[in-house]
Design an enzyme around this catalytic site. Sequence first.
Site, PDB file in Angstrom:
ATOM      1  N   ASP A  17    -115.178  35.741   1.063  1.00 31.57           N
ATOM      2  CA  ASP A  17    -114.519  34.511   1.485  1.00 31.57           C
ATOM      3  C   ASP A  17    -113.016  34.673   1.254  1.00 31.57           C
ATOM      4  O   ASP A  17    -112.450  34.138   0.309  1.00 31.57           O
ATOM      5  CB  ASP A  17    -115.078  33.339   0.676  1.00 31.57           C
ATOM      6  CG  ASP A  17    -114.662  31.987   1.245  1.00 31.57           C
ATOM      7  OD1 ASP A  17    -114.079  31.969   2.347  1.00 31.57           O
ATOM      8  OD2 ASP A  17    -114.916  30.966   0.596  1.00 31.57           O
ATOM      9  N   LYS A 135    -116.617  29.445  13.863  1.00 33.87           N
ATOM     10  CA  LYS A 135    -116.833  28.511  12.759  1.00 33.87           C
ATOM     11  C   LYS A 135    -116.504  27.087  13.212  1.00 33.87           C
ATOM     12  O   LYS A 135    -115.377  26.808  13.637  1.00 33.87           O
ATOM     13  CB  LYS A 135    -115.936  28.933  11.594  1.00 33.87           C
ATOM     14  CG  LYS A 135    -116.383  28.520  10.231  1.00 33.87           C
ATOM     15  CD  LYS A 135    -115.481  29.246   9.226  1.00 33.87           C
ATOM     16  CE  LYS A 135    -115.796  28.879   7.808  1.00 33.87           C
ATOM     17  NZ  LYS A 135    -114.843  29.531   6.900  1.00 33.87           N
ATOM     18  N   THR A 159    -120.022  24.940   9.513  1.00 35.07           N
ATOM     19  CA  THR A 159    -119.458  24.796   8.181  1.00 35.07           C
ATOM     20  C   THR A 159    -119.368  23.323   7.791  1.00 35.07           C
ATOM     21  O   THR A 159    -119.756  22.439   8.553  1.00 35.07           O
ATOM     22  CB  THR A 159    -118.076  25.479   8.132  1.00 35.07           C
ATOM     23  OG1 THR A 159    -117.601  25.491   6.795  1.00 35.07           O
ATOM     24  CG2 THR A 159    -117.067  24.770   9.019  1.00 35.07           C
ATOM     25  N   PHE A 181    -121.939  23.812   1.471  1.00 33.37           N
ATOM     26  CA  PHE A 181    -120.869  23.957   0.490  1.00 33.37           C
ATOM     27  C   PHE A 181    -121.342  23.560  -0.910  1.00 33.37           C
ATOM     28  O   PHE A 181    -121.289  22.397  -1.301  1.00 33.37           O
ATOM     29  CB  PHE A 181    -119.671  23.101   0.899  1.00 33.37           C
ATOM     30  CG  PHE A 181    -118.753  23.774   1.885  1.00 33.37           C
ATOM     31  CD1 PHE A 181    -119.164  24.870   2.616  1.00 33.37           C
ATOM     32  CD2 PHE A 181    -117.459  23.308   2.069  1.00 33.37           C
ATOM     33  CE1 PHE A 181    -118.317  25.497   3.512  1.00 33.37           C
ATOM     34  CE2 PHE A 181    -116.595  23.921   2.971  1.00 33.37           C
ATOM     35  CZ  PHE A 181    -117.027  25.017   3.695  1.00 33.37           C
TER      36      PHE A 181
END
Length: 390
Positions: A17, A135, A159, A181
């Site tokens: 990431d 994304k 996401t 997340f």
Amino acid sequence: MATLLEQLKEFTVVVADTGDIQAIETFTPRDATTNPSLITAAAQMPQYQSIVDDTLKTARKELGKDANESEVVTLAFDRLAVAFGLKILEIIPGRVSTEVDARLSYNTEGTLEKARYLISEYEKAGVSRDRILIKIASTWEGIKAAEILEKEGIHCNLTLLFGMHQAVACAEANVTLISPFVGRILDWYKKETGKEYVPTEDPGVLSVTSIYNYYKKFGHKTEVMGASFRNIGEICELAGCDLLTISPKLLEQLKSTEETLPRKLDPEVASKMDIEKIAMDKATFEKMHQDDKMAYEKLDEGIKGFTKALETLEEMLKDRLTRIEGETTVNNAAADIFRVYDLDGDGFITREEWAGTDLVFDAIDVNHDGKITPEEMAAGLGAAIRLVEA
């Protein structure tokens, strides 16, 4: 004994990431993901300055001198995201995620247009769309855009995913990948309850575990990639997840820790679980979203945060463009002045050729050899301009 990172890689795909090429080279992940915040951080590192400058210059050249700064910067941002993606793809064997403008999160058509453009830029550079993940935020509109893109062979990474309703909608849209997340869910619960959570009770870990088990129970092909971790305890509790995207700081901790890492998520175990299937449509999605305070607040906050990160990057690029074009103006002016004074065209201006004062000549003639070079002229003119501006 093997490190935690080595053991994790045995049953989970590790994704970096970061936009830092050097970090990717260090930790050798299969895939990588970027976003405006990561690109902003990378773009300010000295080793990547040429990528930023070249991208801005190319955007200006393509749009023309009459295009305003915002137009140039918008084009440059997309090109910069692709430029970093291309650099990353030179290192990793797998895929890179490239983000659609967060300001398009509730705009299906705008998302489709931007995604297709980004893919076209990669394909122009000779990269197959199989190595790119677009994304997109996990709004209903974003999921519907992803559903269309997947049918076109454009793979998507959904996401800002916080709730089961988002996960189910993504699976039914046949998206390639979701990124729930973990850390942001934990943040919300800690703030809401005032409690601290051990990894086994971490709300983010429990959420991703539930999603993973649901997918494996009902045979969904969409991959689950846990993201946004706060500590390696969260990561270890999700060992066995399809993918985990991890920051360089936590990758380093995993790499330097030697202890046994048992697998926590297993498709065979999940397939035997008693889980109720959820029928998903827009009305159900919207109701579940309204009822899930955490998911509602974190999605809204995440889109605003990604938007702010993009706006910050755009301002940085505008400032950079101004400086680049200011240097170009100085260099062009210096070249014009140099040609006027270099009477014999030998590439130097001597004191005899110089029509100005000795004081100015001596100031520009930095090495005091009695000759002014084109470089000395450009440097001297630039200093004069900066002095006037100050």
